[in-house]
Design a protein around this motif. Structure first.
Motif, PDB file in Angstrom:
ATOM      1  N   UNK A  53       0.871  -1.096   0.056  1.00 24.14           N
ATOM      2  CA  UNK A  53      -0.041  -0.012  -0.011  1.00 24.14           C
ATOM      3  C   UNK A  53       0.972   1.236   0.026  1.00 24.14           C
ATOM      4  N   UNK A  54       0.702   2.177  -0.989  1.00 24.77           N
ATOM      5  CA  UNK A  54       1.715   3.278  -1.115  1.00 24.77           C
ATOM      6  C   UNK A  54       0.932   4.532  -0.158  1.00 24.77           C
ATOM      7  N   UNK A  55       1.711   4.967   0.817  1.00 34.03           N
ATOM      8  CA  UNK A  55       1.549   5.964   1.513  1.00 34.03           C
ATOM      9  C   UNK A  55       2.476   7.435   1.066  1.00 34.03           C
ATOM     10  N   UNK A  56       1.613   8.506   0.834  1.00 31.58           N
ATOM     11  CA  UNK A  56       2.718   9.535   0.437  1.00 31.58           C
ATOM     12  C   UNK A  56       2.851  10.585   2.006  1.00 31.58           C
ATOM     13  N   UNK A  57       4.166  10.911   2.066  1.00 32.19           N
ATOM     14  CA  UNK A  57       4.577  11.911   3.099  1.00 32.19           C
ATOM     15  C   UNK A  57       5.037  12.991   2.362  1.00 32.19           C
ATOM     16  N   UNK A  58       4.260  14.292   2.914  1.00 33.34           N
ATOM     17  CA  UNK A  58       4.844  15.615   2.330  1.00 33.34           C
ATOM     18  C   UNK A  58       5.620  16.281   3.653  1.00 33.34           C
ATOM     19  N   UNK A  59       6.535  17.020   2.962  1.00 33.44           N
ATOM     20  CA  UNK A  59       7.222  18.060   3.968  1.00 33.44           C
ATOM     21  C   UNK A  59       8.340  17.263   4.501  1.00 33.44           C
ATOM     22  N   UNK A  60       8.773  16.200   4.021  1.00 37.29           N
ATOM     23  CA  UNK A  60      10.010  15.329   4.714  1.00 37.29           C
ATOM     24  C   UNK A  60      11.375  16.165   4.676  1.00 37.29           C
ATOM     25  N   UNK A  61      11.923  16.102   5.583  1.00 41.97           N
ATOM     26  CA  UNK A  61      13.156  16.820   5.825  1.00 41.97           C
ATOM     27  C   UNK A  61      14.277  15.847   5.410  1.00 41.97           C
ATOM     28  N   UNK A  62      15.146  15.925   4.169  1.00 40.64           N
ATOM     29  CA  UNK A  62      16.000  15.258   3.810  1.00 40.64           C
ATOM     30  C   UNK A  62      17.360  15.051   4.483  1.00 40.64           C
ATOM     31  N   UNK A  63      17.579  15.977   5.712  1.00 38.99           N
ATOM     32  CA  UNK A  63      18.566  16.294   6.388  1.00 38.99           C
ATOM     33  C   UNK A  63      18.251  15.186   7.860  1.00 38.99           C
ATOM     34  N   UNK A  64      17.223  14.555   7.856  1.00 41.21           N
ATOM     35  CA  UNK A  64      17.095  13.640   9.066  1.00 41.21           C
ATOM     36  C   UNK A  64      17.647  12.329   8.528  1.00 41.21           C
ATOM     37  N   UNK A  65      18.149  11.677   9.812  1.00 49.96           N
ATOM     38  CA  UNK A  65      18.632  10.211   9.381  1.00 49.96           C
ATOM     39  C   UNK A  65      17.557   9.254   9.019  1.00 49.96           C
ATOM     40  N   UNK A  66      18.144   8.209   8.278  1.00 49.48           N
ATOM     41  CA  UNK A  66      17.154   7.251   7.906  1.00 49.48           C
ATOM     42  C   UNK A  66      16.275   6.636   9.059  1.00 49.48           C
ATOM     43  N   UNK A  67      17.214   6.185  10.034  1.00 50.64           N
ATOM     44  CA  UNK A  67      16.546   5.801  11.390  1.00 50.64           C
ATOM     45  C   UNK A  67      15.468   6.668  11.824  1.00 50.64           C
ATOM     46  N   UNK A 127      23.473  -0.483  -2.917  1.00 49.69           N
ATOM     47  CA  UNK A 127      23.128   1.023  -3.233  1.00 49.69           C
ATOM     48  C   UNK A 127      21.819   1.384  -2.842  1.00 49.69           C
ATOM     49  N   UNK A 128      20.817   0.519  -2.880  1.00 46.80           N
ATOM     50  CA  UNK A 128      19.409   1.267  -2.668  1.00 46.80           C
ATOM     51  C   UNK A 128      18.640   0.951  -1.447  1.00 46.80           C
ATOM     52  N   UNK A 129      19.394  -0.114  -0.650  1.00 46.58           N
ATOM     53  CA  UNK A 129      18.723  -0.272   0.879  1.00 46.58           C
ATOM     54  C   UNK A 129      19.369   0.670   1.787  1.00 46.58           C
ATOM     55  N   UNK A 130      18.394   1.732   2.310  1.00 39.87           N
ATOM     56  CA  UNK A 130      18.878   2.750   3.214  1.00 39.87           C
ATOM     57  C   UNK A 130      19.403   2.261   4.410  1.00 39.87           C
ATOM     58  N   UNK A 131      20.689   2.917   4.630  1.00 42.46           N
ATOM     59  CA  UNK A 131      21.399   2.683   5.876  1.00 42.46           C
ATOM     60  C   UNK A 131      21.127   3.609   7.062  1.00 42.46           C
ATOM     61  N   UNK A 132      20.785   3.092   8.143  1.00 39.54           N
ATOM     62  CA  UNK A 132      20.210   3.658   9.364  1.00 39.54           C
ATOM     63  C   UNK A 132      20.884   5.182   9.777  1.00 39.54           C
ATOM     64  N   UNK A 133      22.235   5.060   9.688  1.00 39.93           N
ATOM     65  CA  UNK A 133      23.027   6.131  10.167  1.00 39.93           C
ATOM     66  C   UNK A 133      23.373   7.271   9.152  1.00 39.93           C
ATOM     67  N   UNK A 134      23.029   7.217   7.800  1.00 43.53           N
ATOM     68  CA  UNK A 134      22.989   8.092   6.827  1.00 43.53           C
ATOM     69  C   UNK A 134      21.672   9.016   6.999  1.00 43.53           C
ATOM     70  N   UNK A 135      21.853  10.291   6.266  1.00 41.39           N
ATOM     71  CA  UNK A 135      20.614  11.187   6.332  1.00 41.39           C
ATOM     72  C   UNK A 135      19.988  10.598   4.953  1.00 41.39           C
TER      73      UNK A 135
END
Length: 126
Positions: free
Chosen positions: A22-36, A87-95
């Protein structure tokens, strides 16, 4: 991209075999936050999101993987591609930005154990 943040679509994947997502859209996401932090925000949001069936709210999601970037080529896989995990799986510590997430990116959110089982034997049930 506006200063109010990015738009990120999250595919909540319950079953790879049954192609149940099920797709869910999130708006206003800060790309500077960590993946975690983003994973925790999504988990907190989906538990109370109206219109989301209970099985999607309570599933044990723990991993995110980029499915599609804006203006990029899409995979033929219905749920997500099984290639490019490094390359595509997001690592927790990265933004999010460092992990490759940009405005209008689509990511899959799934249980890593389920993905491993499906990847070892990629058969769908329909």
């Amino acid at each position: 991209m506006s200063s109010s943040g990015a738009v990120v679509t999250v595919r909540l994947v319950r079953s790879f075999e049954h192609r149940n997502f099920k797709p869910v859209v999130f708006q206003g996401v800060s790309l500077d936050q960590t993946v975690q932090d983003f994973i925790q925000m999504v988990k907190d949001d989906i538990t109370t999101r109206p219109g989301l069936p209970p099985p999607f709210r309570k599933h044990g999601y723990d991993t995110m993987k980029i499915v599609h970037q804006a203006h990029g080529a899409k995979t033929n896989e219905l749920v997500m591609s099984l290639d490019g995990d490094e390359e595509l799986i997001l690592r927790d510590a990265l933004t999010l930005k460092a992990a490759g997430v940009a405005n209008e990116t689509e990511v899959a959110f799934f249980r890593r154990e389920d993905y491993g089982v499906f990847k070892a034997n990629p058969k769908t049930v329909w």
